[in-house]
Design a protein around this motif. Sequence first.
Motif, PDB file in Angstrom:
ATOM      1  N   THR A 256     -69.983   8.596   8.702  1.00 33.28           N
ATOM      2  CA  THR A 256     -70.328   7.830   9.900  1.00 33.28           C
ATOM      3  C   THR A 256     -70.817   8.766  10.995  1.00 33.28           C
ATOM      4  O   THR A 256     -70.150   9.750  11.324  1.00 33.28           O
ATOM      5  CB  THR A 256     -69.104   7.046  10.422  1.00 33.28           C
TER       6      THR A 256
ATOM      7  N   LEU B 262     -64.065   0.119  13.741  1.00 33.67           N
ATOM      8  CA  LEU B 262     -64.319   0.408  12.331  1.00 33.67           C
ATOM      9  C   LEU B 262     -64.434  -0.868  11.498  1.00 33.67           C
ATOM     10  O   LEU B 262     -65.156  -0.887  10.493  1.00 33.67           O
ATOM     11  CB  LEU B 262     -63.209   1.289  11.770  1.00 33.67           C
TER      12      LEU B 262
ATOM     13  N   ILE C  65     -63.201  10.256  10.389  1.00 29.25           N
ATOM     14  CA  ILE C  65     -64.200   9.182  10.306  1.00 29.25           C
ATOM     15  C   ILE C  65     -65.598   9.765  10.115  1.00 29.25           C
ATOM     16  O   ILE C  65     -66.378   9.298   9.280  1.00 29.25           O
ATOM     17  CB  ILE C  65     -64.149   8.315  11.577  1.00 29.25           C
TER      18      ILE C  65
ATOM     19  N   LEU D 290     -55.847   4.714   7.709  1.00 23.91           N
ATOM     20  CA  LEU D 290     -56.083   5.707   8.761  1.00 23.91           C
ATOM     21  C   LEU D 290     -54.978   5.698   9.806  1.00 23.91           C
ATOM     22  O   LEU D 290     -54.614   6.744  10.355  1.00 23.91           O
ATOM     23  CB  LEU D 290     -57.423   5.432   9.452  1.00 23.91           C
TER      24      LEU D 290
END
Length: 235
Positions: A186, A150, A181, A121
């Motif tokens: 999530t 994370l 994300i 990421l």
Amino acid sequence: MLKFDNVALDYGSFRALDGISMHADDGELVVLLGANGAGKSSIFLTTSGLHKAAGGSIRFGERELIGMKPSQIVRSGVIQCPEGRKLFPGMTVLKNLTLGAYVHRADKAGNRRRLDEVMGLFPILDQKKDVPAGSLSGGQQQMVALGRALMARPKVLLLDEPSLGLAPLVVKQVFDVIQQINRTGTTVVLAEQNAFAALRIAHRAYVIESGRIVLEGNRESLMNNEAVRRAYVGG
């Protein structure tokens, strides 16, 4: 689902949260809008168990979070990325990220996989993994803070003012990652003063004033609400 029912919080004789009732469904990206001091951070601190609620209920699935220890709340999958990043500036980027996985420290293989995902990421963090976090730019430090959160494997990610102090181009980059994300499944609850950037990626939003919810709606309804535009968006 993360659900708040009539949550209250007192700081001495001051009522910081007054009857907060709201929810974030699984997989949603929900934004909390409000000026500095409106109560956004207090909602997160109460959810995380760092402040003790004066009343009400906060449920994550079947679990009542009020009364649980902060470490238990983290283990349940509710993770806060705090305002101001709260990094360890003298420690390396890698060490800061690794600390995020402390509750999963026994699962070394899982943590290595998670670290690879975080580096995917934020490729710049892989390049700077051995430098002190305090030497990074503001945007890169925010990436470390997000990455550390994370590493805790959130099911619900509470993001407190991630755009604070960042240049507009960096804000866009950070919000693009937040949206990415969220798209992985999530649930994200995002507290922001930068309403324009936040509403661009939100499913729904709540407006907080003086510890109370004064307005709620989907992205389009709030972007087109004249009072919200004047107060938070501009134009």
